[in-house]
Write a protein that holds these residues in place. Structure first.
Motif, mmCIF file in Angstrom:
data_model
loop_
_atom_site.group_PDB
_atom_site.id
_atom_site.type_symbol
_atom_site.label_atom_id
_atom_site.label_comp_id
_atom_site.label_asym_id
_atom_site.label_seq_id
_atom_site.Cartn_x
_atom_site.Cartn_y
_atom_site.Cartn_z
ATOM 1 N N ASP A 75 20.393 32.426 50.994
ATOM 2 C CA ASP A 75 21.533 33.324 51.129
ATOM 3 C C ASP A 75 22.555 32.808 52.149
ATOM 4 O OD1 ASP A 75 19.732 33.673 53.150
ATOM 5 O OD2 ASP A 75 19.447 35.791 52.838
ATOM 6 N N ASN A 76 23.640 33.522 52.284
ATOM 7 C CA ASN A 76 24.702 33.242 53.253
ATOM 8 C C ASN A 76 25.597 32.058 52.892
ATOM 9 O OD1 ASN A 76 23.926 35.395 54.915
ATOM 10 N ND2 ASN A 76 22.388 34.132 55.913
ATOM 11 N N SER A 77 25.822 31.799 51.617
ATOM 12 C CA SER A 77 26.695 30.684 51.230
ATOM 13 C C SER A 77 28.113 30.886 51.751
ATOM 14 C CB SER A 77 26.694 30.485 49.721
ATOM 15 O OG SER A 77 27.132 31.658 49.058
ATOM 16 N N ASP A 78 28.583 32.139 51.827
ATOM 17 C CA ASP A 78 29.921 32.395 52.382
ATOM 18 C C ASP A 78 29.978 32.002 53.852
ATOM 19 O OD1 ASP A 78 30.693 33.381 49.934
ATOM 20 O OD2 ASP A 78 30.517 35.484 50.513
ATOM 21 N N GLU A 79 28.918 32.281 54.586
ATOM 22 C CA GLU A 79 28.872 31.951 56.007
ATOM 23 C C GLU A 79 28.830 30.432 56.203
ATOM 24 O OE1 GLU A 79 29.459 32.893 59.748
ATOM 25 O OE2 GLU A 79 29.263 34.450 58.234
ATOM 26 N N VAL A 80 28.137 29.739 55.340
ATOM 27 C CA VAL A 80 28.085 28.277 55.417
ATOM 28 C C VAL A 80 29.472 27.703 55.156
ATOM 29 C CG1 VAL A 80 27.107 26.179 54.403
ATOM 30 C CG2 VAL A 80 25.642 28.170 54.809
ATOM 31 N N SER A 81 30.180 28.235 54.177
ATOM 32 C CA SER A 81 31.547 27.783 53.891
ATOM 33 C C SER A 81 32.460 28.031 55.084
ATOM 34 C CB SER A 81 32.106 28.502 52.658
ATOM 35 O OG SER A 81 31.360 28.159 51.525
ATOM 36 N N ALA A 82 32.329 29.209 55.704
ATOM 37 C CA ALA A 82 33.143 29.520 56.883
ATOM 38 C C ALA A 82 32.809 28.566 58.031
ATOM 39 C CB ALA A 82 32.914 30.968 57.313
ATOM 40 N N LEU A 83 31.544 28.230 58.178
ATOM 41 C CA LEU A 83 31.119 27.300 59.221
ATOM 42 C C LEU A 83 31.730 25.920 58.994
ATOM 43 C CD1 LEU A 83 29.132 26.961 61.681
ATOM 44 C CD2 LEU A 83 27.487 26.128 60.005
ATOM 45 N N ARG A 84 31.713 25.454 57.777
ATOM 46 C CA ARG A 84 32.303 24.149 57.464
ATOM 47 C C ARG A 84 33.806 24.152 57.720
ATOM 48 N NH1 ARG A 84 28.846 20.905 53.441
ATOM 49 N NH2 ARG A 84 26.871 21.967 53.626
ATOM 50 N N SER A 85 34.465 25.267 57.452
ATOM 51 C CA SER A 85 35.900 25.374 57.746
ATOM 52 C C SER A 85 36.160 25.415 59.248
ATOM 53 C CB SER A 85 36.480 26.635 57.114
ATOM 54 O OG SER A 85 36.391 26.565 55.726
#
Length: 186
Positions: A75-85
Motif C-alpha cells: 500500500d501507499n503508492s501515492d505516498e511513495v510518489s509524493a516522496l519521489r517528488s
C-alpha cells in the motif's frame, strides 16, 4: 480445598508472569524505538502501512543516515510518489519500492533479499512504534548477521489514554500485536 485453590493460583501466576514480563519488554522496546536517531547504516527499509513510515524513511535518507531506501509492502503508492517528488535527487538512484508483500513476514523476506543484494551490513528499519519489536524479529530472522537499527514512528498507540481510553481500540490492538510478536519470536 484451600490448598487446591492456592496451588491453582500459584500455577496461574507462574504461567502469567513470563507473559507480563514479555509485554513490559515489548512496550519498552516500542517506546525506545521512537528516540531521535543518530545512527548511520548502509540502507534504510521502511515497512509500508502508515504513510508516516514512508515519510520518516525519506527524511532519514535525505538527512544522510543511509544511501538507499527500500519501501516494502503493497500500500501507499501515492505516498511513495509524493516522496519521489519531494526528493528528486534520490528518486532514481536511491529509492526502491517492492510492493508485492502483504504481511510483516513477507515484508521481512523481501527486504532481506534486497538487503543481501546490496551487500549491506547494517539496516535502519522504519515502521510504527508498536510494530517495531515484531518487525525487527522478522527481519532479524532473514538477516541474522546484519545489524538492525529500529526506528519507530510514533503512532499514538502507546499513550495511556490511547491504550485505556473510553473509545479506544488501543489495548486490544497492542495485545494482538504483542501476541503476534511473541509467536514470531518463538
Amino acid at each position: 480445598m484451600w490448598k487446591v485453590v492456592t496451588s491453582v493460583l500459584a500455577v496461574s501466576m507462574a504461567a502469567l508472569l513470563p507473559l507480563l514480563l514479555g509485554l513490559i519488554w515489548f512496550l519498552h522496546q516500542a517506546e525506545a524505538s521512537t528516540k531521535p536517531l543518530s545512527a548511520r547504516a548502509d540502507v534504510i527499509v521502511a515497512f509500508s502501512g502508515d504513510p508516516r513510515r514512508i515519510r520518516a524513511g525519506g527524511r532519514l535518507l535525505a538527512d544522510g543516515h543511509a544511501h538507499r531506501l527500500l519501501i516494502v509492502g503493497e500500500d501507499n503508492s501515492d505516498e511513495v510518489s509524493a516522496l519521489r517528488s519531494r526528493y528528486p535527487n534520490f528518486s532514481a538512484c536511491c529509492i526502491a519500492r517492492i510492493p508485492f508483500s502483504r504481511t510483516t513476514t513477507q515484508d521481512a523476506y523481501v527486504a532481506g533479499q534486497w538487503v543481501r543484494s546490496k551487500r549491506a551490513q547494517s539496516v535502519i528499519l522504519v515502521t510504527s512504534d508498536f510494530h517495531i519489536p515484531r518487525a525487527t524479529a522478522e527481519l532479524g530472522r532473514q538477516l541474522p548477521r546484519i545489524l538492525i537499527v529500529p526506528c519507530g514512528v510514533k503512532s499514538g498507540a502507546l499513550k495511556l489514554g490511547s491504550i485505556f481510553g473510553e473509545r479506544s481500540a488501543g489495548a486490544p490492538s497492542l495485545l494482538r500485536e504483542y501476541f503476534k510478536f511473541a509467536s514470531a519470536s518463538i
